[in-house]
Scaffold this active site. Structure first.
Site, PDB file in Angstrom:
ATOM      1  N   GLU A 133       0.853  -1.189   0.000  1.00  0.00           N
ATOM      2  CA  GLU A 133       0.000   0.000   0.000  1.00  0.00           C
ATOM      3  C   GLU A 133       0.889   1.239   0.000  1.00  0.00           C
ATOM      4  O   GLU A 133       1.946   1.277   0.617  1.00  0.00           O
ATOM      5  CB  GLU A 133      -0.897   0.008   1.244  1.00  0.00           C
ATOM      6  N   LYS A 176      -9.409   1.537  -2.413  1.00  0.00           N
ATOM      7  CA  LYS A 176      -9.641   1.068  -1.043  1.00  0.00           C
ATOM      8  C   LYS A 176     -11.020   1.524  -0.557  1.00  0.00           C
ATOM      9  O   LYS A 176     -11.362   2.704  -0.633  1.00  0.00           O
ATOM     10  CB  LYS A 176      -8.542   1.614  -0.125  1.00  0.00           C
ATOM     11  N   CYS A 220      -5.154  -3.088   3.088  1.00  0.00           N
ATOM     12  CA  CYS A 220      -4.878  -2.743   4.485  1.00  0.00           C
ATOM     13  C   CYS A 220      -6.090  -2.873   5.417  1.00  0.00           C
ATOM     14  O   CYS A 220      -6.489  -3.975   5.772  1.00  0.00           O
ATOM     15  CB  CYS A 220      -4.262  -1.342   4.549  1.00  0.00           C
TER      16      CYS A 220
END
Length: 290
Positions: free
Chosen positions: A42, A114, A155
């Site tokens: 990320e 995300k 994440c």
């Protein structure tokens, strides 16, 4: 089909150009070791807590140096290159935390923004408000590759099992989770969350992480991992600095794991009975007692 995959651990700084150079060096090394799919962490392009400084180096997708470098390498090396994510300037002036997957001819196969924003307050005084700068994604993504159907997460998404389950039920055999986990949360939860997502969905999980103390002052946990559908850790990096981990994966192991424990098929809809308020009286209470 068995294939060698790699997760690259980095300690990205604040300069996208230097980070692109580091990424290229590491991807080339992973390919030289036999990897046909390479994933970066990320925020490969820059880890920068200063929002104004971050915005000053942002580019739209078509001009982003990280994406361009990854596409070029994928074509030159004839492999799949997955930029775990990088910050991208959106047309509306906001920022996307966006991952990219490029194919062996350098073509973009898909991108993923995300979905879940890291808005937390930790015990050590760290406070993060990702939603203050980033616009969350609204769609999960699946792509069919020669070695399996792949799904995407980034994440903080790991804490939302429904995202993984929905993709597993849609046939995903491999999930990806590039990350920049904080040291505090990583020490407590990283390994158990990754293994849980792999086990409960009977899928491979590839998680390239940031690791170490970064130029902007944050500290990330590292420990990039590749995990099989039975929850076994096939490869794991250390806690800081650049590292390449590799493992051979085979989608047939997914069918084997799901055949042994078919929980994705065995799930059932159910009602949720809430506790009754004992202090309330009236017709409903009388009916229940009758």
């Amino acid at each position: 089909m068995a294939v060698t995959v790699a997760a690259i651990q980095m300690c990205s700084g604040t300069d996208p150009k230097r980070n692109a150079e580091a990424m290229e060096r590491l991807v080339r090394e992973a390919a030289a070791k036999g990897a046909h799919y390479v994933q970066t962490p990320e925020m490969t392009g820059a880890l920068q807590r200063d929002r104004a400084a971050l915005r000053a180096v942002l580019k739209p997708e078509a001009e982003d140096g990280i994406a361009a470098t990854a596409a070029r390498m994928a074509g030159e090396l004839g492999i799949h290159v997955h930029v775990g994510s990088t910050a991208i300037a959106r047309p509306d002036g906001k920022i996307a935390n966006r991952g990219f997957l490029f194919g062996p001819e350098g073509q973009k196969l898909c991108h993923y923004d995300k979905i879940h924003m890291f808005d937390v307050d930790l015990d050590n005084g760290e406070s993060w408000r990702e939603s203050a700068a980033y616009t969350p994604g609204e769609a999960a993504r699946l792509v069919d590759l020669p070695f399996g159907r792949m799904g995407f997460a980034i994440c903080y998404d790991v804490r939302f099992p429904e995202l993984f389950k929905s993709q597993a039920q849609a046939g995903a055999e491999i999930m990806t989770l590039p990350a920049a986990f904080t040291r505090q949360t990583g020490e407590a939860h990283w390994s158990v969350l990754l293994r849980a997502r792999a086990i409960e969905n009977g899928m491979f999980l590839i998680a390239a992480a940031q690791g170490g103390v970064h130029e902007d002052g944050r500290e990330t946990y590292g420990h990039s991992m590749i995990i099989d559908p039975w929850g076994r850790v096939l490869a794991e990096a250390g806690d800081a600095g650049e590292e390449i981990i590799l493992a051979e994966i085979d989608a047939s192991a997914v069918a084997a794991a799901r055949g042994k424990i078919p929980n994705l098929k065995n799930g059932r809809a159910f009602a949720l009975d809430l506790p009754m308020d004992a202090g309330k009286t009236g017709a409903a209470g009388k009916d229940a007692a009758a």
